[in-house]
Design a protein around this motif. Structure first.
Motif, mmCIF file in Angstrom:
data_model
loop_
_atom_site.group_PDB
_atom_site.id
_atom_site.type_symbol
_atom_site.label_atom_id
_atom_site.label_comp_id
_atom_site.label_asym_id
_atom_site.label_seq_id
_atom_site.Cartn_x
_atom_site.Cartn_y
_atom_site.Cartn_z
ATOM 1 N N TYR A 166 111.162 51.892 60.887
ATOM 2 C CA TYR A 166 111.929 53.076 60.171
ATOM 3 C C TYR A 166 111.350 53.404 59.138
ATOM 4 N N PHE A 167 110.856 54.440 58.729
ATOM 5 C CA PHE A 167 110.084 54.722 57.242
ATOM 6 C C PHE A 167 110.716 56.057 56.904
ATOM 7 N N GLY A 168 111.487 56.310 55.805
ATOM 8 C CA GLY A 168 112.019 57.609 55.552
ATOM 9 C C GLY A 168 113.369 57.742 54.676
ATOM 10 N N TYR A 169 113.812 58.818 54.587
ATOM 11 C CA TYR A 169 115.095 58.825 53.629
ATOM 12 C C TYR A 169 116.324 58.511 54.694
ATOM 13 N N MET A 170 117.217 57.627 54.189
ATOM 14 C CA MET A 170 118.124 57.236 54.919
ATOM 15 C C MET A 170 119.282 58.363 54.905
ATOM 16 N N ARG A 171 119.624 58.437 53.651
ATOM 17 C CA ARG A 171 120.984 59.384 53.337
ATOM 18 C C ARG A 171 120.562 60.893 53.360
ATOM 19 N N HIS A 172 121.631 61.532 53.877
ATOM 20 C CA HIS A 172 121.563 63.128 54.136
ATOM 21 C C HIS A 172 121.042 63.653 52.925
ATOM 22 N N ARG A 173 121.785 63.411 51.699
ATOM 23 C CA ARG A 173 121.426 64.291 50.647
ATOM 24 C C ARG A 173 119.930 63.654 49.957
ATOM 25 N N ASP A 174 119.554 62.773 50.364
ATOM 26 C CA ASP A 174 118.251 62.549 49.654
ATOM 27 C C ASP A 174 117.196 63.411 50.332
ATOM 28 N N GLY A 175 117.208 63.997 51.493
ATOM 29 C CA GLY A 175 116.403 64.893 52.218
ATOM 30 C C GLY A 175 116.551 66.224 51.351
ATOM 31 N N HIS A 176 117.349 66.505 50.575
ATOM 32 C CA HIS A 176 117.256 67.688 49.522
ATOM 33 C C HIS A 176 116.299 67.611 48.558
ATOM 34 N N GLU A 177 115.415 66.486 48.435
ATOM 35 C CA GLU A 177 114.465 66.399 47.241
ATOM 36 C C GLU A 177 113.136 65.836 47.908
ATOM 37 N N HIS A 178 112.346 66.680 47.503
ATOM 38 C CA HIS A 178 110.913 66.458 48.652
ATOM 39 C C HIS A 178 109.921 65.678 47.599
ATOM 40 N N TYR A 179 110.493 64.925 46.686
ATOM 41 C CA TYR A 179 109.280 64.002 45.807
ATOM 42 C C TYR A 179 110.440 62.971 45.471
ATOM 43 N N PRO A 180 110.260 61.643 46.126
ATOM 44 C CA PRO A 180 111.235 60.520 45.984
ATOM 45 C C PRO A 180 111.348 60.229 44.375
ATOM 46 N N VAL A 181 110.423 60.212 43.765
ATOM 47 C CA VAL A 181 110.233 59.448 42.543
ATOM 48 C C VAL A 181 110.394 60.423 41.397
ATOM 49 N N GLU A 182 109.798 61.504 41.431
ATOM 50 C CA GLU A 182 109.769 62.456 40.231
ATOM 51 C C GLU A 182 111.224 63.233 40.324
ATOM 52 N N GLY A 183 111.685 63.547 41.449
ATOM 53 C CA GLY A 183 113.051 64.055 41.725
ATOM 54 C C GLY A 183 113.132 65.675 40.697
ATOM 55 N N VAL A 184 112.273 66.351 41.363
ATOM 56 C CA VAL A 184 112.189 67.688 40.280
ATOM 57 C C VAL A 184 113.402 68.257 40.302
ATOM 58 N N TYR A 185 114.079 68.503 41.049
ATOM 59 C CA TYR A 185 115.360 69.313 40.970
ATOM 60 C C TYR A 185 116.706 68.275 41.351
#
Length: 697
Positions: A166-185
């Motif tokens: 597996y490689f990806g976003y585990m949590r549902h809310r993490d999928g609301h952000e399309h940059y894992p590090v910068e977290g624009v929004y």
């Protein structure tokens, strides 16, 4: 049932993707195709060119801006379009759970808005395909892991649900952000590789690019090290959902093995688009796009609002990613032996996490819901009709259109069929392989949706007046042939269905329920939606305690049960669908003696006679494995993880009369008296064992 997982190479040891060179070879063929299931997040039926956007483009109407999806359109040209495939629920968690388990929302464990709820420990697409020797990998959004506080050992981690990697976003809310590090929004997020959080190494990684690059790397690694083993990839994007962030730069030229996105494996520069400016790139086709906003050709056109430049860019980025993966399959000479499916989890969203300076995201701009009404969280067609495409060169005819209704939970059975495996009895879906290949008889799919949401259908002027601002609450959808029954704001099992012919009237403008002859159809719908489901205390419905109607009997019944025996060494209790029994007959008891002392599965069918209206308690235990349905609802699951001779109990509210009971028994030679099935009316202290006096056929 225990599945062994392979140890993934440490993150820092992964081979540099662009340096891999595979020897040229002839096209690999196998009776078991590779399978890639591409799932997008909140992409509407109307967002894809071949389903709707090309019509807007070709109309020449400048008041109708359009999106471009050339690679996905080409996938459709090379394969089949499903014009009437539905999601199982109009929001991501239950939709994805039903897809992975093959169980519709009437029998599902994850329902409503149960984000991050653990996917049940039962059959999944991955566990089933592993029985046929598949390597399995999930990439992208998961959101079905279970208790948040148990990271990284979530109870329903993908590696505990049949996936090797597996490689990806585990949590549902993490999928609301399309940059894992910068977290624009939405802030910084975690990305998990198996049980390790590697998110801090993923600077400037736009997730559509990240998941695609990793998927390509995994496929190349697999083909280099173990190309004799077929693979199943669940590639679940978190775009274009909500945030509408932009990539860092244009899509890299070319595609496949040497072009397109590449995995560089350099911390802070993990992929070849992890440079430039975060949230900056708009496709040139959209950057200067204008449209006739007032539908007056005499006035000047105005630029697209930035919100829709973002939305169209997010969609086209997925399209480029699809083209990139397809080119890789060609470069590796495995395209003719790979079944690729593309779809979405639910209808388009009105959600947007953009700053207040942007106009709100409205799916009306591109008519992302297509020719329908409804969006995400609606049970109108726009919320549940999916843009589904399947391609398998040499097996699926190019340019095919499949108009028969189907649902996402059918794909587990379809993939099992493609891998020459039987379908688990627990699954509600049917194999779509006959429709895809033109070989064999296609069984009817059961299209059923139930869902609760407190909001309202948007009041878009493009929607029918009767549903603008309609309160949702408890909703339900059942399809019978061309007719769809829909209920909103359900208060009881007796509430009326609105009935629409969605083939002739896809926008659902004419409610047929009051016309002559449709009263009988509505009665059938009311009965069917009770007969195909079981109650779930964590997703209560106002009809949970309603009495399930008896079946209509058109002949004189006789005592006993019909049985069929399917010979084979099956890894689980099978459904028997699409298989020919080796023998059949009638019997007075369920005792597992059928099949001439051979190994296999016995399917028993009968009606149980309920003496009076009321609540009934059932108790069940089996030596071995079995599955039991009452009507089409799951009554007892004694298959995956079941411990022999463990007593299971279940209640059912039943009307007086005959109710179909189906028992699937996995039998071993010389093993008798497998099953004890008891029942009593609620309140009684005396259990009664079912026997010849209870069963009719």
């Amino acid at each position: 049932m225990i599945f062994k997982t392979k140890t993934l190479l440490p993150f820092y040891c992964l081979c540099i993707f662009c340096a891999i060179v595979l020897p040229a070879r002839a096209q690999k063929t196998s009776s078991k195709p590779n399978i890639i299931f591409i799932l997008t997040d909140d992409l509407g039926y109307g967002d894809i060119g071949v389903f709707f956007q090309n019509g807007r483009k070709n109309s020449g109407d400048r008041s109708k801006p359009y999106e471009l999806t050339p690679h996905i359109d080409q996938l459709a040209k090379n394969g089949a379009q499903f014009t009437q495939q539905y999601c199982n629920a109009p929001v991501c968690a239950p939709s994805r759970a039903s897809l992975l388990t093959g169980v519709n929302q009437g029998n599902a464990h994850v329902r409503d808005n149960q984000f991050d709820k653990a996917l049940e420990n039962n059959h999944t697409v991955a566990t089933v395909l592993k029985q046929a020797g598949y390597a399995t990998v999930a990439v992208g959004k998961w959101g079905l892991q279970g208790a948040k506080e148990e990271a990284p050992n979530w109870p329903a981690h993908p590696l505990k649900r049949g996936f090797d990697h597996y490689f990806g976003y585990m949590r549902h809310r993490d999928g609301h952000e399309h940059y894992p590090v910068e977290g624009v929004y939405r802030g910084k997020k975690e990305v998990w590789e198996d049980y390790t959080n590697v998110g801090d190494k993923l600077n400037k990684c736009y997730t559509t690019d990240l998941w695609t690059a990793y998927a390509k790397k995994w496929i190349v690694d697999h083909e280099k090290s173990n190309n004799a083993e077929p693979f199943f990839m669940y590639l679940a994007y978190d775009a274009p959902h909500a945030v509408l962030e932009l990539p860092t730069q244009s899509y890299p030229k070319g595609g496949g093995l040497k072009g397109g996105l590449q995995w560089l494996n350099e911390p802070a520069h993990m992929i070849n688009t992890a440079s430039g400016t975060v949230d900056s790139y708009v496709y040139p086709e959209y950057a200067a796009a204008t449209y006739d906003n007032d539908q007056n050709s005499a006035t000047s056109e105005v630029p697209w609002p930035d919100t829709y430049k973002r939305y169209a860019t997010a969609t086209k980025r997925i399209d480029d990613a699809v083209g990139d993966v397809l080119q890789l399959l060609k470069d590796l000479k495995i395209d003719n032996n790979t079944l690729v499916v593309f779809t979405s989890d639910n209808g388009p969203s009105i959600e947007s996490y953009l700053p207040a300076s942007y106009v709100p995201n409205q799916p009306t701009f591109f008519s992302s819901y297509g020719p329908f009404d409804g969006i995400k969280r609606d049970c109108w067609e726009g919320g549940v009709r999916m843009p589904t495409i399947a391609s398998w060169p040499g097996h699926i005819a190019a340019g095919k259109t499949i108009n028969a209704p189907s649902i996402l939970s059918d794909w587990l059975a379809t993939f099992a069929d493609a891998a020459n495996l039987p379908t688990p009895a627990r699954t509600d879906g049917v194999s779509l392989l006959p429709s895809l290949t033109g070989k064999g008889k296609q069984e009817n799919s059961l299209v059923y949706v139930e869902y609760f949401e407190e909001g309202k259908t948007p009041g878009f002027k493009e929607f029918e007046p009767s549903r603008r601002g309609r309160k949702r609450d408890q909703m339900q959808l059942i399809r019978m042939n061309d007719l769809v029954g829909v209920r909103y704001g359900i208060k009881s099992a007796g509430d009326a269905f609105e009935i629409y012919d969605v083939v002739k009237d896809p926008k659902q403008t004419k409610n047929l329920s009051s016309l002559p002859g449709f009263g009988k159809i509505e009665t059938q719908m009311k009965a069917k939606v009770l007969q195909l489901r079981r109650a779930d205390s964590e997703a209560s419905r106002p009809y949970d305690d309603a009495l399930v109607p008896e079946t209509t009997v058109n002949k004189k019944l006789v005592r006993g049960l019909r049985w069929e025996f399917f010979e084979g060494d099956f890894p689980y209790v099978i459904s028997g669908k699409g298989r020919k029994p080796q023998s059949s007959g009638t019997t007075n008891a369920i005792n597992g003696t059928e099949g001439d002392n051979k190994k296999g599965m016995v399917l028993y069918e009968a009606c149980i006679q309920v003496p009076s209206d009321g609540k009934y308690n059932f108790s069940f235990q089996v030596q071995g494995k079995a599955f039991v349905r009452l009507h089409e609802a799951s009554l007892f699951d004694a298959d995956f993880g079941y411990v022999s001779n463990t007593a299971l109990t279940q209640d059912a509210y039943l009307k007086k009369g005959f109710h179909p009971l189906t028992v699937y028994l996995l039998k071993e030679p010389d093993q008798k008296n497998h099953i004890v099935l008891l029942w009593k009316k609620d309140g009684s202290t005396e259990w009664k064992e079912t026997g010849a006096h209870d069963f009719y056929h």
